[in-house]
Design a protein around this motif. Structure first.
Motif, PDB file in Angstrom:
ATOM      1  N   LEU A   3     -10.495  -8.132 -21.872  1.00 64.75           N
ATOM      2  CA  LEU A   3      -9.882  -7.237 -20.891  1.00 64.75           C
ATOM      3  C   LEU A   3      -9.070  -6.167 -21.613  1.00 64.75           C
ATOM      4  CD1 LEU A   3      -8.659  -9.633 -18.038  1.00 64.75           C
ATOM      5  CD2 LEU A   3     -10.810  -8.370 -18.218  1.00 64.75           C
ATOM      6  N   LYS A   4      -8.976  -4.996 -20.977  1.00 62.60           N
ATOM      7  CA  LYS A   4      -8.213  -3.893 -21.552  1.00 62.60           C
ATOM      8  C   LYS A   4      -7.068  -3.447 -20.641  1.00 62.60           C
ATOM      9  CE  LYS A   4     -11.824  -2.351 -24.596  1.00 62.60           C
ATOM     10  NZ  LYS A   4     -11.940  -3.671 -25.117  1.00 62.60           N
ATOM     11  N   VAL A   5      -7.189  -3.758 -19.354  1.00 62.67           N
ATOM     12  CA  VAL A   5      -6.185  -3.395 -18.352  1.00 62.67           C
ATOM     13  C   VAL A   5      -6.167  -4.498 -17.295  1.00 62.67           C
ATOM     14  CG1 VAL A   5      -5.487  -1.686 -16.612  1.00 62.67           C
ATOM     15  CG2 VAL A   5      -6.668  -0.912 -18.664  1.00 62.67           C
ATOM     16  N   ILE A   6      -4.980  -4.762 -16.742  1.00 56.61           N
ATOM     17  CA  ILE A   6      -4.854  -5.704 -15.632  1.00 56.61           C
ATOM     18  C   ILE A   6      -4.230  -4.970 -14.450  1.00 56.61           C
ATOM     19  CG2 ILE A   6      -3.753  -7.816 -14.787  1.00 56.61           C
ATOM     20  CD1 ILE A   6      -3.738  -8.820 -17.698  1.00 56.61           C
ATOM     21  N   ILE A   7      -4.827  -5.152 -13.290  1.00 56.03           N
ATOM     22  CA  ILE A   7      -4.273  -4.646 -12.035  1.00 56.03           C
ATOM     23  C   ILE A   7      -3.751  -5.858 -11.275  1.00 56.03           C
ATOM     24  CG2 ILE A   7      -4.814  -3.552  -9.827  1.00 56.03           C
ATOM     25  CD1 ILE A   7      -7.031  -1.975 -11.303  1.00 56.03           C
ATOM     26  N   ALA A   8      -2.492  -5.793 -10.855  1.00 53.35           N
ATOM     27  CA  ALA A   8      -1.860  -6.927 -10.165  1.00 53.35           C
ATOM     28  C   ALA A   8      -1.352  -6.489  -8.796  1.00 53.35           C
ATOM     29  CB  ALA A   8      -0.706  -7.469 -10.998  1.00 53.35           C
ATOM     30  N   ALA A   9      -1.866  -7.106  -7.752  1.00 54.17           N
ATOM     31  CA  ALA A   9      -1.442  -6.796  -6.391  1.00 54.17           C
ATOM     32  C   ALA A   9      -0.611  -7.942  -5.837  1.00 54.17           C
ATOM     33  CB  ALA A   9      -2.660  -6.565  -5.503  1.00 54.17           C
ATOM     34  N   ALA A  10       0.583  -7.623  -5.354  1.00 56.72           N
ATOM     35  CA  ALA A  10       1.447  -8.663  -4.797  1.00 56.72           C
ATOM     36  C   ALA A  10       2.393  -8.054  -3.776  1.00 56.72           C
ATOM     37  CB  ALA A  10       2.243  -9.343  -5.906  1.00 56.72           C
ATOM     38  N   GLY A  11       2.771  -8.863  -2.813  1.00 54.41           N
ATOM     39  CA  GLY A  11       3.705  -8.418  -1.792  1.00 54.41           C
ATOM     40  C   GLY A  11       5.011  -9.173  -1.877  1.00 54.41           C
ATOM     41  N   LEU A  12       5.894  -8.849  -0.953  1.00 57.20           N
ATOM     42  CA  LEU A  12       7.221  -9.457  -0.839  1.00 57.20           C
ATOM     43  C   LEU A  12       7.967  -9.397  -2.172  1.00 57.20           C
ATOM     44  CD1 LEU A  12       6.200 -12.423   1.463  1.00 57.20           C
ATOM     45  CD2 LEU A  12       7.280 -10.278   2.142  1.00 57.20           C
ATOM     46  N   ALA A  13       8.254 -10.517  -2.810  1.00 60.21           N
ATOM     47  CA  ALA A  13       9.005 -10.491  -4.064  1.00 60.21           C
ATOM     48  C   ALA A  13       8.211  -9.845  -5.192  1.00 60.21           C
ATOM     49  CB  ALA A  13       9.408 -11.907  -4.469  1.00 60.21           C
ATOM     50  N   ALA A  14       6.880  -9.849  -5.095  1.00 55.65           N
ATOM     51  CA  ALA A  14       5.981  -9.104  -5.986  1.00 55.65           C
ATOM     52  C   ALA A  14       6.255  -9.310  -7.472  1.00 55.65           C
ATOM     53  CB  ALA A  14       6.008  -7.617  -5.633  1.00 55.65           C
ATOM     54  N   HIS A  15       6.384 -10.540  -7.895  1.00 60.97           N
ATOM     55  CA  HIS A  15       6.646 -10.817  -9.303  1.00 60.97           C
ATOM     56  C   HIS A  15       5.384 -10.938 -10.146  1.00 60.97           C
ATOM     57  CE1 HIS A  15      10.658 -12.452  -7.784  1.00 60.97           C
ATOM     58  NE2 HIS A  15      10.880 -11.318  -8.381  1.00 60.97           N
ATOM     59  N   LEU A  16       4.211 -10.906  -9.539  1.00 64.49           N
ATOM     60  CA  LEU A  16       2.977 -11.155 -10.273  1.00 64.49           C
ATOM     61  C   LEU A  16       2.770 -10.176 -11.423  1.00 64.49           C
ATOM     62  CD1 LEU A  16       0.444 -12.867 -10.577  1.00 64.49           C
ATOM     63  CD2 LEU A  16      -0.655 -11.397  -8.857  1.00 64.49           C
ATOM     64  N   GLY A  17       2.920  -8.882 -11.167  1.00 68.21           N
ATOM     65  CA  GLY A  17       2.737  -7.896 -12.229  1.00 68.21           C
ATOM     66  C   GLY A  17       3.673  -8.130 -13.400  1.00 68.21           C
ATOM     67  N   GLY A  18       4.911  -8.447 -13.110  1.00 72.04           N
ATOM     68  CA  GLY A  18       5.890  -8.694 -14.163  1.00 72.04           C
ATOM     69  C   GLY A  18       5.592  -9.947 -14.962  1.00 72.04           C
ATOM     70  N   VAL A  19       5.173 -11.011 -14.282  1.00 76.61           N
ATOM     71  CA  VAL A  19       4.824 -12.245 -14.987  1.00 76.61           C
ATOM     72  C   VAL A  19       3.634 -11.997 -15.915  1.00 76.61           C
ATOM     73  CG1 VAL A  19       3.842 -14.563 -14.662  1.00 76.61           C
ATOM     74  CG2 VAL A  19       5.812 -13.826 -13.312  1.00 76.61           C
ATOM     75  N   ALA A  35       2.675  -9.075 -17.168  1.00 78.05           N
ATOM     76  CA  ALA A  35       3.112  -8.160 -18.231  1.00 78.05           C
ATOM     77  C   ALA A  35       3.935  -8.880 -19.291  1.00 78.05           C
ATOM     78  CB  ALA A  35       3.907  -6.999 -17.641  1.00 78.05           C
ATOM     79  N   ALA A  36       4.687  -9.884 -18.887  1.00 77.79           N
ATOM     80  CA  ALA A  36       5.513 -10.632 -19.834  1.00 77.79           C
ATOM     81  C   ALA A  36       4.672 -11.450 -20.804  1.00 77.79           C
ATOM     82  CB  ALA A  36       6.475 -11.553 -19.086  1.00 77.79           C
ATOM     83  N   HIS A  37       3.403 -11.701 -20.451  1.00 75.71           N
ATOM     84  CA  HIS A  37       2.565 -12.581 -21.262  1.00 75.71           C
ATOM     85  C   HIS A  37       1.353 -11.888 -21.879  1.00 75.71           C
ATOM     86  CE1 HIS A  37       4.959 -15.450 -18.965  1.00 75.71           C
ATOM     87  NE2 HIS A  37       4.817 -16.217 -20.039  1.00 75.71           N
ATOM     88  N   THR A  38       1.344 -10.550 -21.880  1.00 74.36           N
ATOM     89  CA  THR A  38       0.234  -9.819 -22.494  1.00 74.36           C
ATOM     90  C   THR A  38       0.735  -8.518 -23.086  1.00 74.36           C
ATOM     91  OG1 THR A  38      -2.022  -8.967 -22.136  1.00 74.36           O
ATOM     92  CG2 THR A  38      -0.431  -8.563 -20.375  1.00 74.36           C
ATOM     93  N   VAL A  39      -0.040  -7.955 -23.996  1.00 76.59           N
ATOM     94  CA  VAL A  39       0.262  -6.623 -24.523  1.00 76.59           C
ATOM     95  C   VAL A  39      -0.584  -5.567 -23.821  1.00 76.59           C
ATOM     96  CG1 VAL A  39       0.979  -7.482 -26.779  1.00 76.59           C
ATOM     97  CG2 VAL A  39      -1.419  -6.845 -26.410  1.00 76.59           C
ATOM     98  N   LEU A  40      -1.447  -5.992 -22.910  1.00 77.45           N
ATOM     99  CA  LEU A  40      -2.289  -5.054 -22.176  1.00 77.45           C
ATOM    100  C   LEU A  40      -1.473  -4.290 -21.142  1.00 77.45           C
ATOM    101  CD1 LEU A  40      -5.408  -7.305 -21.442  1.00 77.45           C
ATOM    102  CD2 LEU A  40      -5.109  -5.639 -23.284  1.00 77.45           C
ATOM    103  N   PRO A  41      -1.902  -3.063 -20.795  1.00 80.38           N
ATOM    104  CA  PRO A  41      -1.234  -2.368 -19.698  1.00 80.38           C
ATOM    105  C   PRO A  41      -1.475  -3.110 -18.379  1.00 80.38           C
ATOM    106  CG  PRO A  41      -2.970  -0.974 -20.660  1.00 80.38           C
ATOM    107  CD  PRO A  41      -2.957  -2.260 -21.413  1.00 80.38           C
ATOM    108  N   VAL A  42      -0.414  -3.232 -17.592  1.00 89.31           N
ATOM    109  CA  VAL A  42      -0.488  -3.853 -16.280  1.00 89.31           C
ATOM    110  C   VAL A  42      -0.123  -2.792 -15.243  1.00 89.31           C
ATOM    111  CG1 VAL A  42       0.464  -5.628 -14.749  1.00 89.31           C
ATOM    112  CG2 VAL A  42       0.089  -6.139 -17.182  1.00 89.31           C
ATOM    113  N   ILE A  43      -0.969  -2.689 -14.232  1.00 88.27           N
ATOM    114  CA  ILE A  43      -0.749  -1.741 -13.139  1.00 88.27           C
ATOM    115  C   ILE A  43      -0.458  -2.552 -11.889  1.00 88.27           C
ATOM    116  CG2 ILE A  43      -1.759   0.107 -11.747  1.00 88.27           C
ATOM    117  CD1 ILE A  43      -3.734   0.533 -14.179  1.00 88.27           C
ATOM    118  N   GLY A  44       0.695  -2.327 -11.294  1.00 88.99           N
ATOM    119  CA  GLY A  44       1.074  -3.068 -10.102  1.00 88.99           C
ATOM    120  C   GLY A  44       0.745  -2.324  -8.826  1.00 88.99           C
ATOM    121  N   ILE A  45       0.224  -3.068  -7.861  1.00 93.19           N
ATOM    122  CA  ILE A  45       0.020  -2.551  -6.510  1.00 93.19           C
ATOM    123  C   ILE A  45       0.975  -3.315  -5.602  1.00 93.19           C
ATOM    124  CG2 ILE A  45      -1.566  -2.141  -4.597  1.00 93.19           C
ATOM    125  CD1 ILE A  45      -3.891  -2.643  -6.575  1.00 93.19           C
ATOM    126  N   PRO A  46       2.068  -2.683  -5.172  1.00 89.27           N
ATOM    127  CA  PRO A  46       2.928  -3.344  -4.194  1.00 89.27           C
ATOM    128  C   PRO A  46       2.184  -3.390  -2.855  1.00 89.27           C
ATOM    129  CG  PRO A  46       3.883  -1.247  -4.940  1.00 89.27           C
ATOM    130  CD  PRO A  46       2.557  -1.385  -5.571  1.00 89.27           C
TER     131      PRO A  46
END
Length: 165
Positions: free
Chosen positions: A59-75, A77-88
């Motif tokens: 993988l080269k990029v991760i897209i993370a979609a999450a609602g409410l507390a929306a911690h998925l993108g951050g979690v 991102a904390a465990h990879t060096v790849l770019p993470v794009i969040g969709i609230p």
């Protein structure tokens, strides 16, 4: 089938109708992707393992979609060096405003690029732009996309002005 270079991750399968726009956009550009459901709160071990292995799996990029507390993108991102794009994701009592703030307000050192609430298409387009920095063919496709957007506005302007005459 090509190996996926974008991971699309969502906190709930109920997000799929909106997140599918990201998949459709990537498919239109010929970008291989995978789709997963995992939760920063209910399956944190799965999310951490996924992110930690993502680059190793190609993988080269991760897209993370999450609602409410929306911690998925951050979690992720904390465990990879790849770019993470969040969709609230929209919904909840604040209709996505809480998800937007949770996604965009990451602590220094753990960036998550964030698109507008529910804007899965822009998340995919940002992934295409990132991938295009190392892929001239993909960059050319994105330039064609931008030219088509430009042409659409020019045509809309001409049509409006013709109707006013």
């Amino acid at each position: 089938m090509a190996m996926p270079c974008v991971g699309i991750v969502m906190g709930s399968d109920s997000d799929w109708p909106l997140v599918q726009k990201a998949a459709d956009t990537l498919k239109a550009f010929g970008v291989a992707y995978e789709v997963r459901v995992m939760s920063a709160h209910r399956t944190p071990d799965v999310a951490c393992e996924y992110a930690a292995a993502a680059a190793r799996r190609g993988l080269k990029v991760i897209i993370a979609a999450a609602g409410l507390a929306a911690h998925l993108g951050g979690v992720l991102a904390a465990h990879t060096v790849l770019p993470v794009i969040g969709i609230p994701m929209p919904g909840g009592p604040l209709n996505g405003q809480d998800a937007l703030l949770a996604t965009v307000q990451m602590p220094s050192g753990i960036p998550v690029a964030t698109v507008g609430i529910g804007n899965a298409t822009n998340a995919a387009l940002l992934a295409v732009q990132i991938l295009g920095t190392a892929d001239e063919v993909l960059r050319a496709k994105f330039l064609d996309h931008k030219a088509a957007l430009r042409q659409k506005v020019i045509e809309a302007d001409a049509k409006l002005n013709a109707s006013l005459e």
